[in-house]
Design a protein around this motif. Structure first.
Motif, PDB file in Angstrom:
ATOM      1  N   GLY A  30      -8.062   4.253  -3.708  1.00 18.16           N
ATOM      2  CA  GLY A  30      -7.822   2.817  -3.630  1.00 18.16           C
ATOM      3  C   GLY A  30      -8.985   2.029  -4.206  1.00 18.16           C
ATOM      4  N   ILE A  47      -3.425   0.210  -5.143  1.00 16.18           N
ATOM      5  CA  ILE A  47      -3.838  -0.988  -4.408  1.00 16.18           C
ATOM      6  C   ILE A  47      -2.611  -1.817  -4.037  1.00 16.18           C
ATOM      7  CG2 ILE A  47      -6.140  -1.210  -5.440  1.00 16.18           C
ATOM      8  CD1 ILE A  47      -4.954  -3.246  -7.426  1.00 16.18           C
ATOM      9  N   THR A  90       0.134  -1.110  -8.254  1.00 13.41           N
ATOM     10  CA  THR A  90      -0.086  -2.218  -7.315  1.00 13.41           C
ATOM     11  C   THR A  90       0.935  -2.304  -6.194  1.00 13.41           C
ATOM     12  OG1 THR A  90       1.204  -3.742  -8.678  1.00 13.41           O
ATOM     13  CG2 THR A  90      -1.161  -3.616  -9.129  1.00 13.41           C
ATOM     14  N   LYS A 143       0.832  -1.207   0.000  1.00 16.92           N
ATOM     15  CA  LYS A 143       0.000   0.000   0.000  1.00 16.92           C
ATOM     16  C   LYS A 143       0.864   1.253   0.000  1.00 16.92           C
ATOM     17  CE  LYS A 143      -3.853  -2.083   2.565  1.00 16.92           C
ATOM     18  NZ  LYS A 143      -4.650  -2.046   3.814  1.00 16.92           N
ATOM     19  N   CYS A 200      -5.552   4.588  -9.567  1.00 18.76           N
ATOM     20  CA  CYS A 200      -5.980   3.691  -8.494  1.00 18.76           C
ATOM     21  C   CYS A 200      -4.756   3.048  -7.847  1.00 18.76           C
ATOM     22  CB  CYS A 200      -6.911   2.620  -9.054  1.00 18.76           C
ATOM     23  SG  CYS A 200      -7.491   1.453  -7.809  1.00 18.76           S
ATOM     24  N   LYS A 257     -15.506  -0.767  -5.274  1.00 15.33           N
ATOM     25  CA  LYS A 257     -15.143   0.170  -4.218  1.00 15.33           C
ATOM     26  C   LYS A 257     -16.328   0.337  -3.276  1.00 15.33           C
ATOM     27  CE  LYS A 257     -13.149   3.983  -5.477  1.00 15.33           C
ATOM     28  NZ  LYS A 257     -12.404   3.834  -4.203  1.00 15.33           N
ATOM     29  N   LYS A 275      -5.422  -7.148  -4.006  1.00 13.86           N
ATOM     30  CA  LYS A 275      -6.713  -6.661  -4.512  1.00 13.86           C
ATOM     31  C   LYS A 275      -6.936  -7.012  -5.984  1.00 13.86           C
ATOM     32  CE  LYS A 275      -7.383  -4.778  -0.524  1.00 13.86           C
ATOM     33  NZ  LYS A 275      -7.409  -3.340  -0.250  1.00 13.86           N
ATOM     34  N   THR A 289      -5.018   2.671   2.073  1.00 12.78           N
ATOM     35  CA  THR A 289      -3.973   2.951   1.091  1.00 12.78           C
ATOM     36  C   THR A 289      -3.891   4.454   0.818  1.00 12.78           C
ATOM     37  OG1 THR A 289      -4.487   0.809   0.091  1.00 12.78           O
ATOM     38  CG2 THR A 289      -3.021   2.238  -1.141  1.00 12.78           C
ATOM     39  N   ASP A 323     -11.271  -2.058  -3.522  1.00 15.11           N
ATOM     40  CA  ASP A 323     -11.389  -3.331  -2.807  1.00 15.11           C
ATOM     41  C   ASP A 323     -11.089  -4.509  -3.731  1.00 15.11           C
ATOM     42  OD1 ASP A 323     -12.344  -2.239  -0.217  1.00 15.11           O
ATOM     43  OD2 ASP A 323     -13.998  -1.528  -1.457  1.00 15.11           O
ATOM     44  N   CYS A 336      -9.828  -5.179  -8.161  1.00 15.21           N
ATOM     45  CA  CYS A 336      -9.495  -4.620  -9.480  1.00 15.21           C
ATOM     46  C   CYS A 336      -9.312  -5.766 -10.457  1.00 15.21           C
ATOM     47  CB  CYS A 336      -8.216  -3.797  -9.371  1.00 15.21           C
ATOM     48  SG  CYS A 336      -7.608  -3.173 -10.950  1.00 15.21           S
TER      49      CYS A 336
END
Length: 212
Positions: A82, A117, A208, A7, A115, A94, A121, A31, A84, A86
């Motif tokens: 961030g 993550i 990521t 994160k 984004c 999300k 995720k 994150t 939840d 992807c």
């Protein structure tokens, strides 16, 4: 804490999209909290932030970053948030933090959506994480019945009230192979404020926190 390090790295990587004088759209979650820490280091270089939640507003203000209303900014150049889940097409789930509606508004108002993550995720197909749906309180049961007809198992997130004064239904047991279609279908249910599928307006860049 490999996830925490992921994160942090993703949040740091997002800083390369921040330019001097920007008003930055800022999302919500653990994150994003790392991103706010990084943003604070250049707070004198940026104009302000537009926040997607009361929680993020508090974090930003504690770090000396000015928070402004989206109505006063016009289109934003950058939104960082961030997710939840992807998928490989950068479609997202999300809303685990119940801020999905404001997040979706800021994403829609931004030219670039980055984004951030941790690697856990990433999924091939969305839906293992329960899909959040923000609903007008009086419509909770009506919306839940409609979601059952779509094949989901909605569970009321009892005790949670969104920053907009609404409730959340978390929809379990979905395998979302058509995120754009499902997003449109759920948004059409009367009483739904919005659904936590970010597919029509998906992320432009996903970081990521792996490797470099």
């Amino acid at each position: 804490m490999a996830n925490e390090e992921g994160k942090r790295r993703a949040a740091r990587a997002a800083m390369r999209f921040v330019e001097p004088g920007m008003t930055v759209g800022v999302g919500t979650g653990s994150t994003v909290a790392h991103f706010i820490d990084a943003l604070a280091e250049v707070s004198n270089d940026i104009e302000a932030a537009v926040s997607s939640s009361e929680q993020s507003t508090r974090l930003l203000q504690e770090r000396g970053i000015r928070v402004v209303d989206l109505n006063s900014t016009g289109e934003l150049a950058l939104y960082v948030d961030g997710a939840d889940e992807c998928d490989p097409q950068r479609c997202l789930i999300k809303g685990g933090g119940a801020a999905l509606t404001r997040e979706k508004i800021i994403a829609a108002a931004s030219r670039q959506f980055v984004c951030i993550i941790d690697p856990s995720k990433r999924v091939e197909v969305l839906g293992k994480f329960p899909l959040p749906v923000e609903v007008i309180p009086m419509a909770r049961s009506h919306v839940a019945r409609a979601l059952v007809l779509l094949g989901g198992q909605p569970v009321w997130r009892d005790g949670v009230v969104t920053d907009n004064g609404n409730w959340i239904l978390d929809v379990h047991n979905l395998r979302i192979t058509d995120p754009v279609g499902l997003e449109a279908e759920i948004n059409q249910i009367v009483g739904v404020v919005t659904v936590g599928l970010f597919a029509a307006r998906r992320a432009d860049v996903v970081l990521t926190g792996e490797g470099d």
